[in-house]
Design an enzyme around this catalytic site. Structure first.
Site, mmCIF file in Angstrom:
data_model
loop_
_atom_site.group_PDB
_atom_site.id
_atom_site.type_symbol
_atom_site.label_atom_id
_atom_site.label_comp_id
_atom_site.label_asym_id
_atom_site.label_seq_id
_atom_site.Cartn_x
_atom_site.Cartn_y
_atom_site.Cartn_z
ATOM 1 N N GLY A 125 0.792 -1.222 0.000
ATOM 2 C CA GLY A 125 0.000 0.000 0.000
ATOM 3 C C GLY A 125 0.820 1.265 0.000
ATOM 4 O O GLY A 125 0.270 2.358 0.107
ATOM 5 N N GLU B 289 -5.629 -3.931 -4.835
ATOM 6 C CA GLU B 289 -4.640 -5.016 -4.857
ATOM 7 C C GLU B 289 -5.186 -6.236 -4.110
ATOM 8 O O GLU B 289 -5.092 -7.368 -4.575
ATOM 9 C CB GLU B 289 -3.335 -4.546 -4.201
ATOM 10 C CG GLU B 289 -2.586 -3.532 -5.068
ATOM 11 C CD GLU B 289 -1.400 -2.905 -4.373
ATOM 12 O OE1 GLU B 289 -1.281 -3.034 -3.133
ATOM 13 O OE2 GLU B 289 -0.589 -2.267 -5.056
HETATM 14 C C1 5RP Z 1 1.358 -0.200 -4.004
HETATM 15 C C2 5RP Z 1 2.095 -1.355 -3.408
HETATM 16 C C3 5RP Z 1 3.410 -1.690 -4.008
HETATM 17 O O1 5RP Z 1 3.404 -3.038 -4.338
HETATM 18 C C4 5RP Z 1 4.480 -1.435 -3.007
HETATM 19 O O2 5RP Z 1 4.390 -0.106 -2.593
HETATM 20 C C5 5RP Z 1 5.867 -1.708 -3.602
HETATM 21 O O3 5RP Z 1 6.161 -0.751 -4.562
HETATM 22 P P1 5RP Z 1 7.549 -0.708 -5.316
HETATM 23 O O4 5RP Z 1 7.575 -1.868 -6.255
HETATM 24 O O5 5RP Z 1 7.525 0.626 -6.042
HETATM 25 O O6 5RP Z 1 8.654 -0.772 -4.306
HETATM 26 O O7 5RP Z 1 1.652 -2.005 -2.493
HETATM 27 O O8 5RP Z 1 0.179 0.068 -3.320
#
Ligand code: 5RP
Length: 222
Positions: free
Chosen positions: A100, A108
């Site tokens: 998140g 998600e």
């Molecule tokens: C978005 C998410 C993403 O999966 C989480 O923030 C990871 O992001 P990133 O791949 O940019 O590190 O939960 O709501």
């Protein structure tokens, strides 16, 4: 020494290899949100024609998929999904996650709930012994913001409303820091029961089925 960006690319590439056997002309692929998921989408574009469509967990990913020429379906049009691929802000050895950071946690969780297999892709920095160092996002109806914040405080956290941010669902996010999450399933359930909480960022009741974590020495599969 590989950069974090290169590690994310490796994780995305590993997920593409992982899902290839699942691709059929009818298959609809669940796609997450974030910088790692973006790299997965870019690679998925090269496989279009080998699957029917995708369901996106955010408006942002839907746009990236559409721009890549991939058909995007509404989840209500889809009865089953072989796989959902997404990043995480934290993951532990039990494949419980905090998600998140990008604010897309509700969609998600919904899209992931329909998929047969949840594949988490991340660089190794996301692997933790205990969840909670990354502030836990909670999506709330705006009317419940202060009430939920007080409950988060009573659970030992420090709540902070994500300033100027509105989710794809028109709600607000409270980021709760200072939680040391030793029982992720219990905390996920507790927060689910608070009136006004739409979703919390713990993915423990339904965690990942496999994690593909990119390390300096290649992909580590959990
Ligand atoms: C978005 C998410 C993403 O999966 C989480 O923030 C990871 O992001 P990133 O791949 O940019 O590190 O939960 O709501």
């Amino acid at each position: 020494m590989l950069s974090q960006q290169e590690l994310k690319q490796q994780a995305a590439d590993a997920a593409l290899q992982y899902i290839i056997p699942m691709l059929t002309p009818d298959a609809v692929i669940g796609v997450g949100t974030g910088s790692t998921a973006d790299l997965f989408i870019d690679g998925l574009a090269k496989l279009k024609g080998r699957f029917r469509a995708a369901v996106a967990s955010s408006e942002r990913s839907a746009k990236r998929l559409t721009d890549a020429g991939i058909v995007v379906l509404d989840l209500n049009q889809v009865q089953s999904m072989p796989v959902y691929v997404d990043g995480a802000d934290e993951i532990n050895a039990g494949l419980h996650m905090v998600k998140g950071g990008g604010g897309a946690l509700t969609r998600e969780k919904i899209v992931a709930s329909v998929a047969k297999v949840f594949v988490c892709i991340a660089d190794e920095s996301k692997l933790v012994d205990t969840l909670g160092k990354f502030p836990l996002p909670i999506e709330v109806l705006p009317i419940a913001r202060e009430a939920v914040s007080r409950i988060a405080s009573s659970l030992g956290g420090q709540p902070l409303v994500r300033a100027g941010f509105v989710t794809d669902n028109g709600n607000q996010i409270i980021d709760v820091s200072g939680l040391r999450i030793t029982d992720a399933v219990a905390l996920e359930q507790t927060l689910n029961n608070v009136p006004g909480v739409v979703t919390n960022g713990l993915f423990a009741m339904r965690g990942a089925d496999v994690a593909l974590l990119a390390t300096q020495n290649g992909i580590r599969r959990l």
